[in-house]
Design a protein around this motif. Structure first.
Motif, mmCIF file in Angstrom:
data_model
loop_
_atom_site.group_PDB
_atom_site.id
_atom_site.type_symbol
_atom_site.label_atom_id
_atom_site.label_comp_id
_atom_site.label_asym_id
_atom_site.label_seq_id
_atom_site.Cartn_x
_atom_site.Cartn_y
_atom_site.Cartn_z
ATOM 1 N N TYR A 148 0.840 -1.201 0.000
ATOM 2 C CA TYR A 148 0.000 0.000 0.000
ATOM 3 C C TYR A 148 0.875 1.252 0.000
ATOM 4 C CZ TYR A 148 0.680 0.814 5.089
ATOM 5 O OH TYR A 148 1.209 1.066 6.330
ATOM 6 N N ILE A 149 0.260 2.358 -0.391
ATOM 7 C CA ILE A 149 0.955 3.643 -0.418
ATOM 8 C C ILE A 149 0.617 4.383 0.869
ATOM 9 C CG2 ILE A 149 1.303 5.796 -1.694
ATOM 10 C CD1 ILE A 149 0.080 4.350 -4.149
ATOM 11 N N ALA A 150 1.624 4.859 1.565
ATOM 12 C CA ALA A 150 1.410 5.529 2.842
ATOM 13 C C ALA A 150 0.751 6.881 2.649
ATOM 14 C CB ALA A 150 2.740 5.696 3.572
ATOM 15 N N GLY A 151 -0.174 7.187 3.550
ATOM 16 C CA GLY A 151 -0.802 8.503 3.588
ATOM 17 C C GLY A 151 -0.737 9.048 5.005
ATOM 18 N N ASN A 152 -1.134 10.276 5.175
ATOM 19 C CA ASN A 152 -1.127 10.896 6.500
ATOM 20 C C ASN A 152 -2.360 10.445 7.278
ATOM 21 O OD1 ASN A 152 -0.918 12.432 8.773
ATOM 22 N ND2 ASN A 152 -1.106 14.421 7.742
ATOM 23 N N VAL A 153 -2.198 9.392 8.080
ATOM 24 C CA VAL A 153 -3.328 8.830 8.819
ATOM 25 C C VAL A 153 -3.675 9.664 10.049
ATOM 26 C CG1 VAL A 153 -2.755 6.500 8.041
ATOM 27 C CG2 VAL A 153 -1.856 7.331 10.246
ATOM 28 N N GLY A 154 -2.901 10.741 10.290
ATOM 29 C CA GLY A 154 -3.064 11.517 11.530
ATOM 30 C C GLY A 154 -4.454 12.071 11.741
ATOM 31 N N GLY A 155 -5.207 12.301 10.683
ATOM 32 C CA GLY A 155 -6.542 12.861 10.841
ATOM 33 C C GLY A 155 -7.649 11.876 10.549
ATOM 34 N N TYR A 156 -7.308 10.604 10.364
ATOM 35 C CA TYR A 156 -8.305 9.614 9.956
ATOM 36 C C TYR A 156 -9.160 9.169 11.149
ATOM 37 C CZ TYR A 156 -5.622 9.096 5.606
ATOM 38 O OH TYR A 156 -4.987 9.317 4.423
ATOM 39 N N LYS A 157 -10.441 8.904 10.857
ATOM 40 C CA LYS A 157 -11.370 8.400 11.854
ATOM 41 C C LYS A 157 -11.600 6.910 11.649
ATOM 42 C CE LYS A 157 -13.824 12.840 11.876
ATOM 43 N NZ LYS A 157 -15.116 13.504 11.571
ATOM 44 N N VAL A 158 -12.115 6.270 12.668
ATOM 45 C CA VAL A 158 -12.457 4.857 12.543
ATOM 46 C C VAL A 158 -13.747 4.731 11.738
ATOM 47 C CG1 VAL A 158 -13.143 2.770 13.785
ATOM 48 C CG2 VAL A 158 -11.329 4.225 14.704
ATOM 49 N N VAL A 159 -13.698 3.953 10.677
ATOM 50 C CA VAL A 159 -14.873 3.662 9.863
ATOM 51 C C VAL A 159 -14.972 2.145 9.710
ATOM 52 C CG1 VAL A 159 -14.738 5.849 8.584
ATOM 53 C CG2 VAL A 159 -13.590 3.825 7.689
#
Length: 453
Positions: A6-17
Motif C-alpha cells: 500500500y501507499i502511505a498517507g497521513n493517517v493523523g486525521g483519519y477516523k475509525v470507519v
C-alpha cells in the motif's frame, strides 16, 4: 507468498470507519482507521509492505531510517488517540511488527509532516516539499521493490497516494499477479461510517485484455486473443431498457474472428479468404451496435441499467480492429493482400510459402482454371513459376525451404554427428528480412510473367 502493498498517507486525521470487504462469497466488516489495516485483517497476508513517499514526512536528521521510524510513530500515536479497544490496538501492533517500509520518490509541490529523529512533531503538514522527477523513475523504483519482494501474489491498496504515485504503482503492479483495491472515501467521513472497499482488478484485466485482442489481430495470432464470450453469457437482456441491443451484444461471440486468425496463422489461406467475407458481415453489425452502446454510456445518467461489470466496451473496440486486416474483392486479389499481411506481421515462413504458390494460382486462372496437384495444367504452371524464381529470385525458394523444414534443410547443409550434435551453415537474418520486405514486388513480377506466358 501473498504480499499486501500500500501507499502511505497521513493517517493523523483519519477516523475509525467500517470497511466492508468482499472475501469470496462473504462480506467482512472491519472497523479501523485506514484501509491497508482493514485488508490486513481480512486477508492475513504473509507480508505487509508500505511504499512511503518522500513527500509525506521530512525528518530534521535527513536520515531515511528516521523517516521510516516516524511513519511507524505516526500510526501508533494516532491509534492511541482514538480510544480503540485493546484487541484492535494489539492488531495494529501486530501489523506494525510485520510492516516492511520502502521509501519511494514522489513528484509535485506540497507540504510534508515534520519529524525529529524519528518522532512526529505535528501531524499537520508544515514542511515545504518540491520535487520534479521523471514518472518513469518513480515507476522503476516501485517495480524494483515488487521485483525484489518476489511474491507469488500482490494485494495492492491504491486508496492513498498522489495521482502520479498511484499511476506508477498501478502500472507496475499490473505487470505482476496482482489484485487492486481502493476505498472510495470522499472528504472526511463520519466516525463509524461504512466504506465499501472496491476491487479494481477487473479494470486492469480489461486493459490487458484489450491490448491482447489488439495485438492478436495485428500479429495475426489468435493465441493471444481474449475470448470474452463467457462474460457476455451472464447478461440477461430483460434487465436492460434496450433488450434487443443487449441481446445482440450478448451473441457477439468473437469465435469467428478467432477462427479467421487461426487459419491465417497456420497458412490455411483459402479458408482465411472465405472467412474474411463472414467476418466482414459480422463486424459491420457489431460496429453499429457498439456505436449505439457507446452513446448510452456517454448518456450514462439516463442509462444506469448498464452498471454491470460484464460489458467491457474496450473489448469490442479492440475486436473491431479486425477491420484493418479485412479486404473485399475476388479471392485471388484477397490472397495477394494476405501476402502483405504476412509480410507486415513478419511471418516469414508463411509469406515465403504463399509467395511460392500464389503465382501458380494466378497461372491456373489465366489458363481457364485447374486443381493443385491434379492435372498437367497445374504441373506446367508450377514449373513455370519455379523456373522464373530460380532464374530471377532464387533466394525465395531457398529461404522458403529453410523455414519450412524447421531449419533441417539441405540448403543449410545440416549435418548430424554420431553423438547427436548438429551443425549447419549460418543464416543471415538481415538477408531474409530484406527479401521478405521486397516480396510483394517479386510476386507481382511472377504473376505478370505467368499471365503473359
Amino acid at each position: 507468498m501473498t504480499c499486501l502493498i500500500y501507499i502511505a498517507g497521513n493517517v493523523g486525521g483519519y477516523k475509525v470507519v467500517n470497511y466492508v470487504i468482499d472475501k469470496g462469497s462473504n462480506q467482512i466488516k472491519v472497523p479501523t482507521f485506514f484501509s491497508a489495516h482493514a485488508l490486513y485483517k481480512a486477508f492475513n497476508p504473509d507480508k505487509v509492505v508500505v511504499l512511503l513517499p518522500d513527500s509525506l514526512i521530512k525528518d530534521t536528521s535527513g536520515n531515511p531510517d528516521d523517516v521510516k521510524k516516524a511513519y511507524r510513530d505516526l500510526i501508533s500515536t494516532h491509534a492511541r488517540g482514538l480510544n480503540l479497544d485493546q484487541q484492535t490496538v494489539s492488531e495494529i501492533n501486530s501489523f506494525l511488527e510485520k510492516l516492511e517500509i520502502f521509501l519511494v520518490p514522489n513528484v509535485g509541490i506540497g507540504k510534508a509532516i515534520k519529524s525529529v529523529n524519528g518522532k512526529v512533531v505535528d501531524t499537520r503538514p508544515s514542511e515545504n516539499y518540491t520535487k520534479d522527477r521523471n514518472p518513469v523513475f518513480i515507476f522503476n523504483v516501485v517495480y524494483s521493490v515488487l521485483q525484489k519482494l518476489h511474491c507469488d501474489h500482490y494485494m495492492i491498496d491504491l486508496t492513498h497516494g498522489t495521482n502520479v504515485l498511484i499511476a506508477a504503482v498501478l502500472t507496475a503492479g499490473s505487470l505482476f499477479d496482482s489484485t487492486f483495491y481502493a476505498a472510495p472515501i470522499i472528504g472526511s467521513p463520519d466516525q463509524g461510517a461504512t466504506v465499501k472497499v472496491v476491487d479494481l482488478t477487473d479494470l486492469i484485466n480489461a486493459m490487458k485484455d484489450a491490448l491482447m485482442i489488439s495485438s492478436s489481430i495485428e500479429m495475426l495470432d489468435e493465441r493471444y486473443f481474449r475470448d470474452y464470450s463467457s462474460e457476455l453469457h451472464s447478461l440477461n437482456p430483460n434487465n436492460f431498457k434496450d433488450k434487443n441491443l443487449i441481446s445482440r451484444i450478448k451473441s457477439s461471440d468473437p469465435g469467428m474472428i478467432i477462427d479467421l486468425l487461426w487459419n491465417i496463422r497456420n497458412g490455411f489461406t483459402v479458408n482465411a479468404v472465405k472467412g474474411m467475407i463472414d467476418v466482414s458481415n459480422k463486424v459491420q453489425v457489431l460496429e453499429n451496435d457498439v456505436n449505439n452502446l457507446t452513446s448510452y454510456f456517454i448518456d450514462w445518467v439516463n442509462n444506469q441499467d448498464l452498471d454491470v461489470k460484464d460489458i467491457i466496451l474496450s473489448h469490442f473496440y479492440s475486436t473491431l480492429k479486425v477491420k484493418d486486416i479485412l479486404m473485399n474483392g475476388d479471392d485471388l486479389t484477397v490472397l495477394r493482400y494476405l501476402l502483405d499481411l504476412y509480410v507486415n506481421a513478419k511471418l516469414y515462413d508463411k509469406a515465403l510459402s504463399l509467395a511460392r504458390e500464389l503465382p501458380v494460382a494466378f497461372c491456373l486462372k489465366h489458363h481457364g482454371g485447374g486443381t493443385f496437384g491434379d492435372n498437367e495444367k497445374h504441373k506446367n504452371c508450377d514449373e513455370l513459376v519455379k523456373e522464373y524464381y530460380k532464374l530471377e529470385h532464387g533466394t525465395i525458394i531457398q529461404y522458403r525451404n529453410m523455414l519450412m523444414h524447421g531449419g533441417l534443410s539441405v540448403d543449410l547443409k545440416v549435418t548430424v554427428n554420431g553423438n547427436g550434435s548438429l551443425n549447419s551453415n549460418k543464416v543471415n537474418k538481415n538477408d531474409i528480412e530484406k527479401l521478405v520486405k521486397e516480396l510483394g514486388e517479386y510476386v507481382d513480377e511472377a504473376i505478370s510473367k505467368v499471365k503473359n506466358s
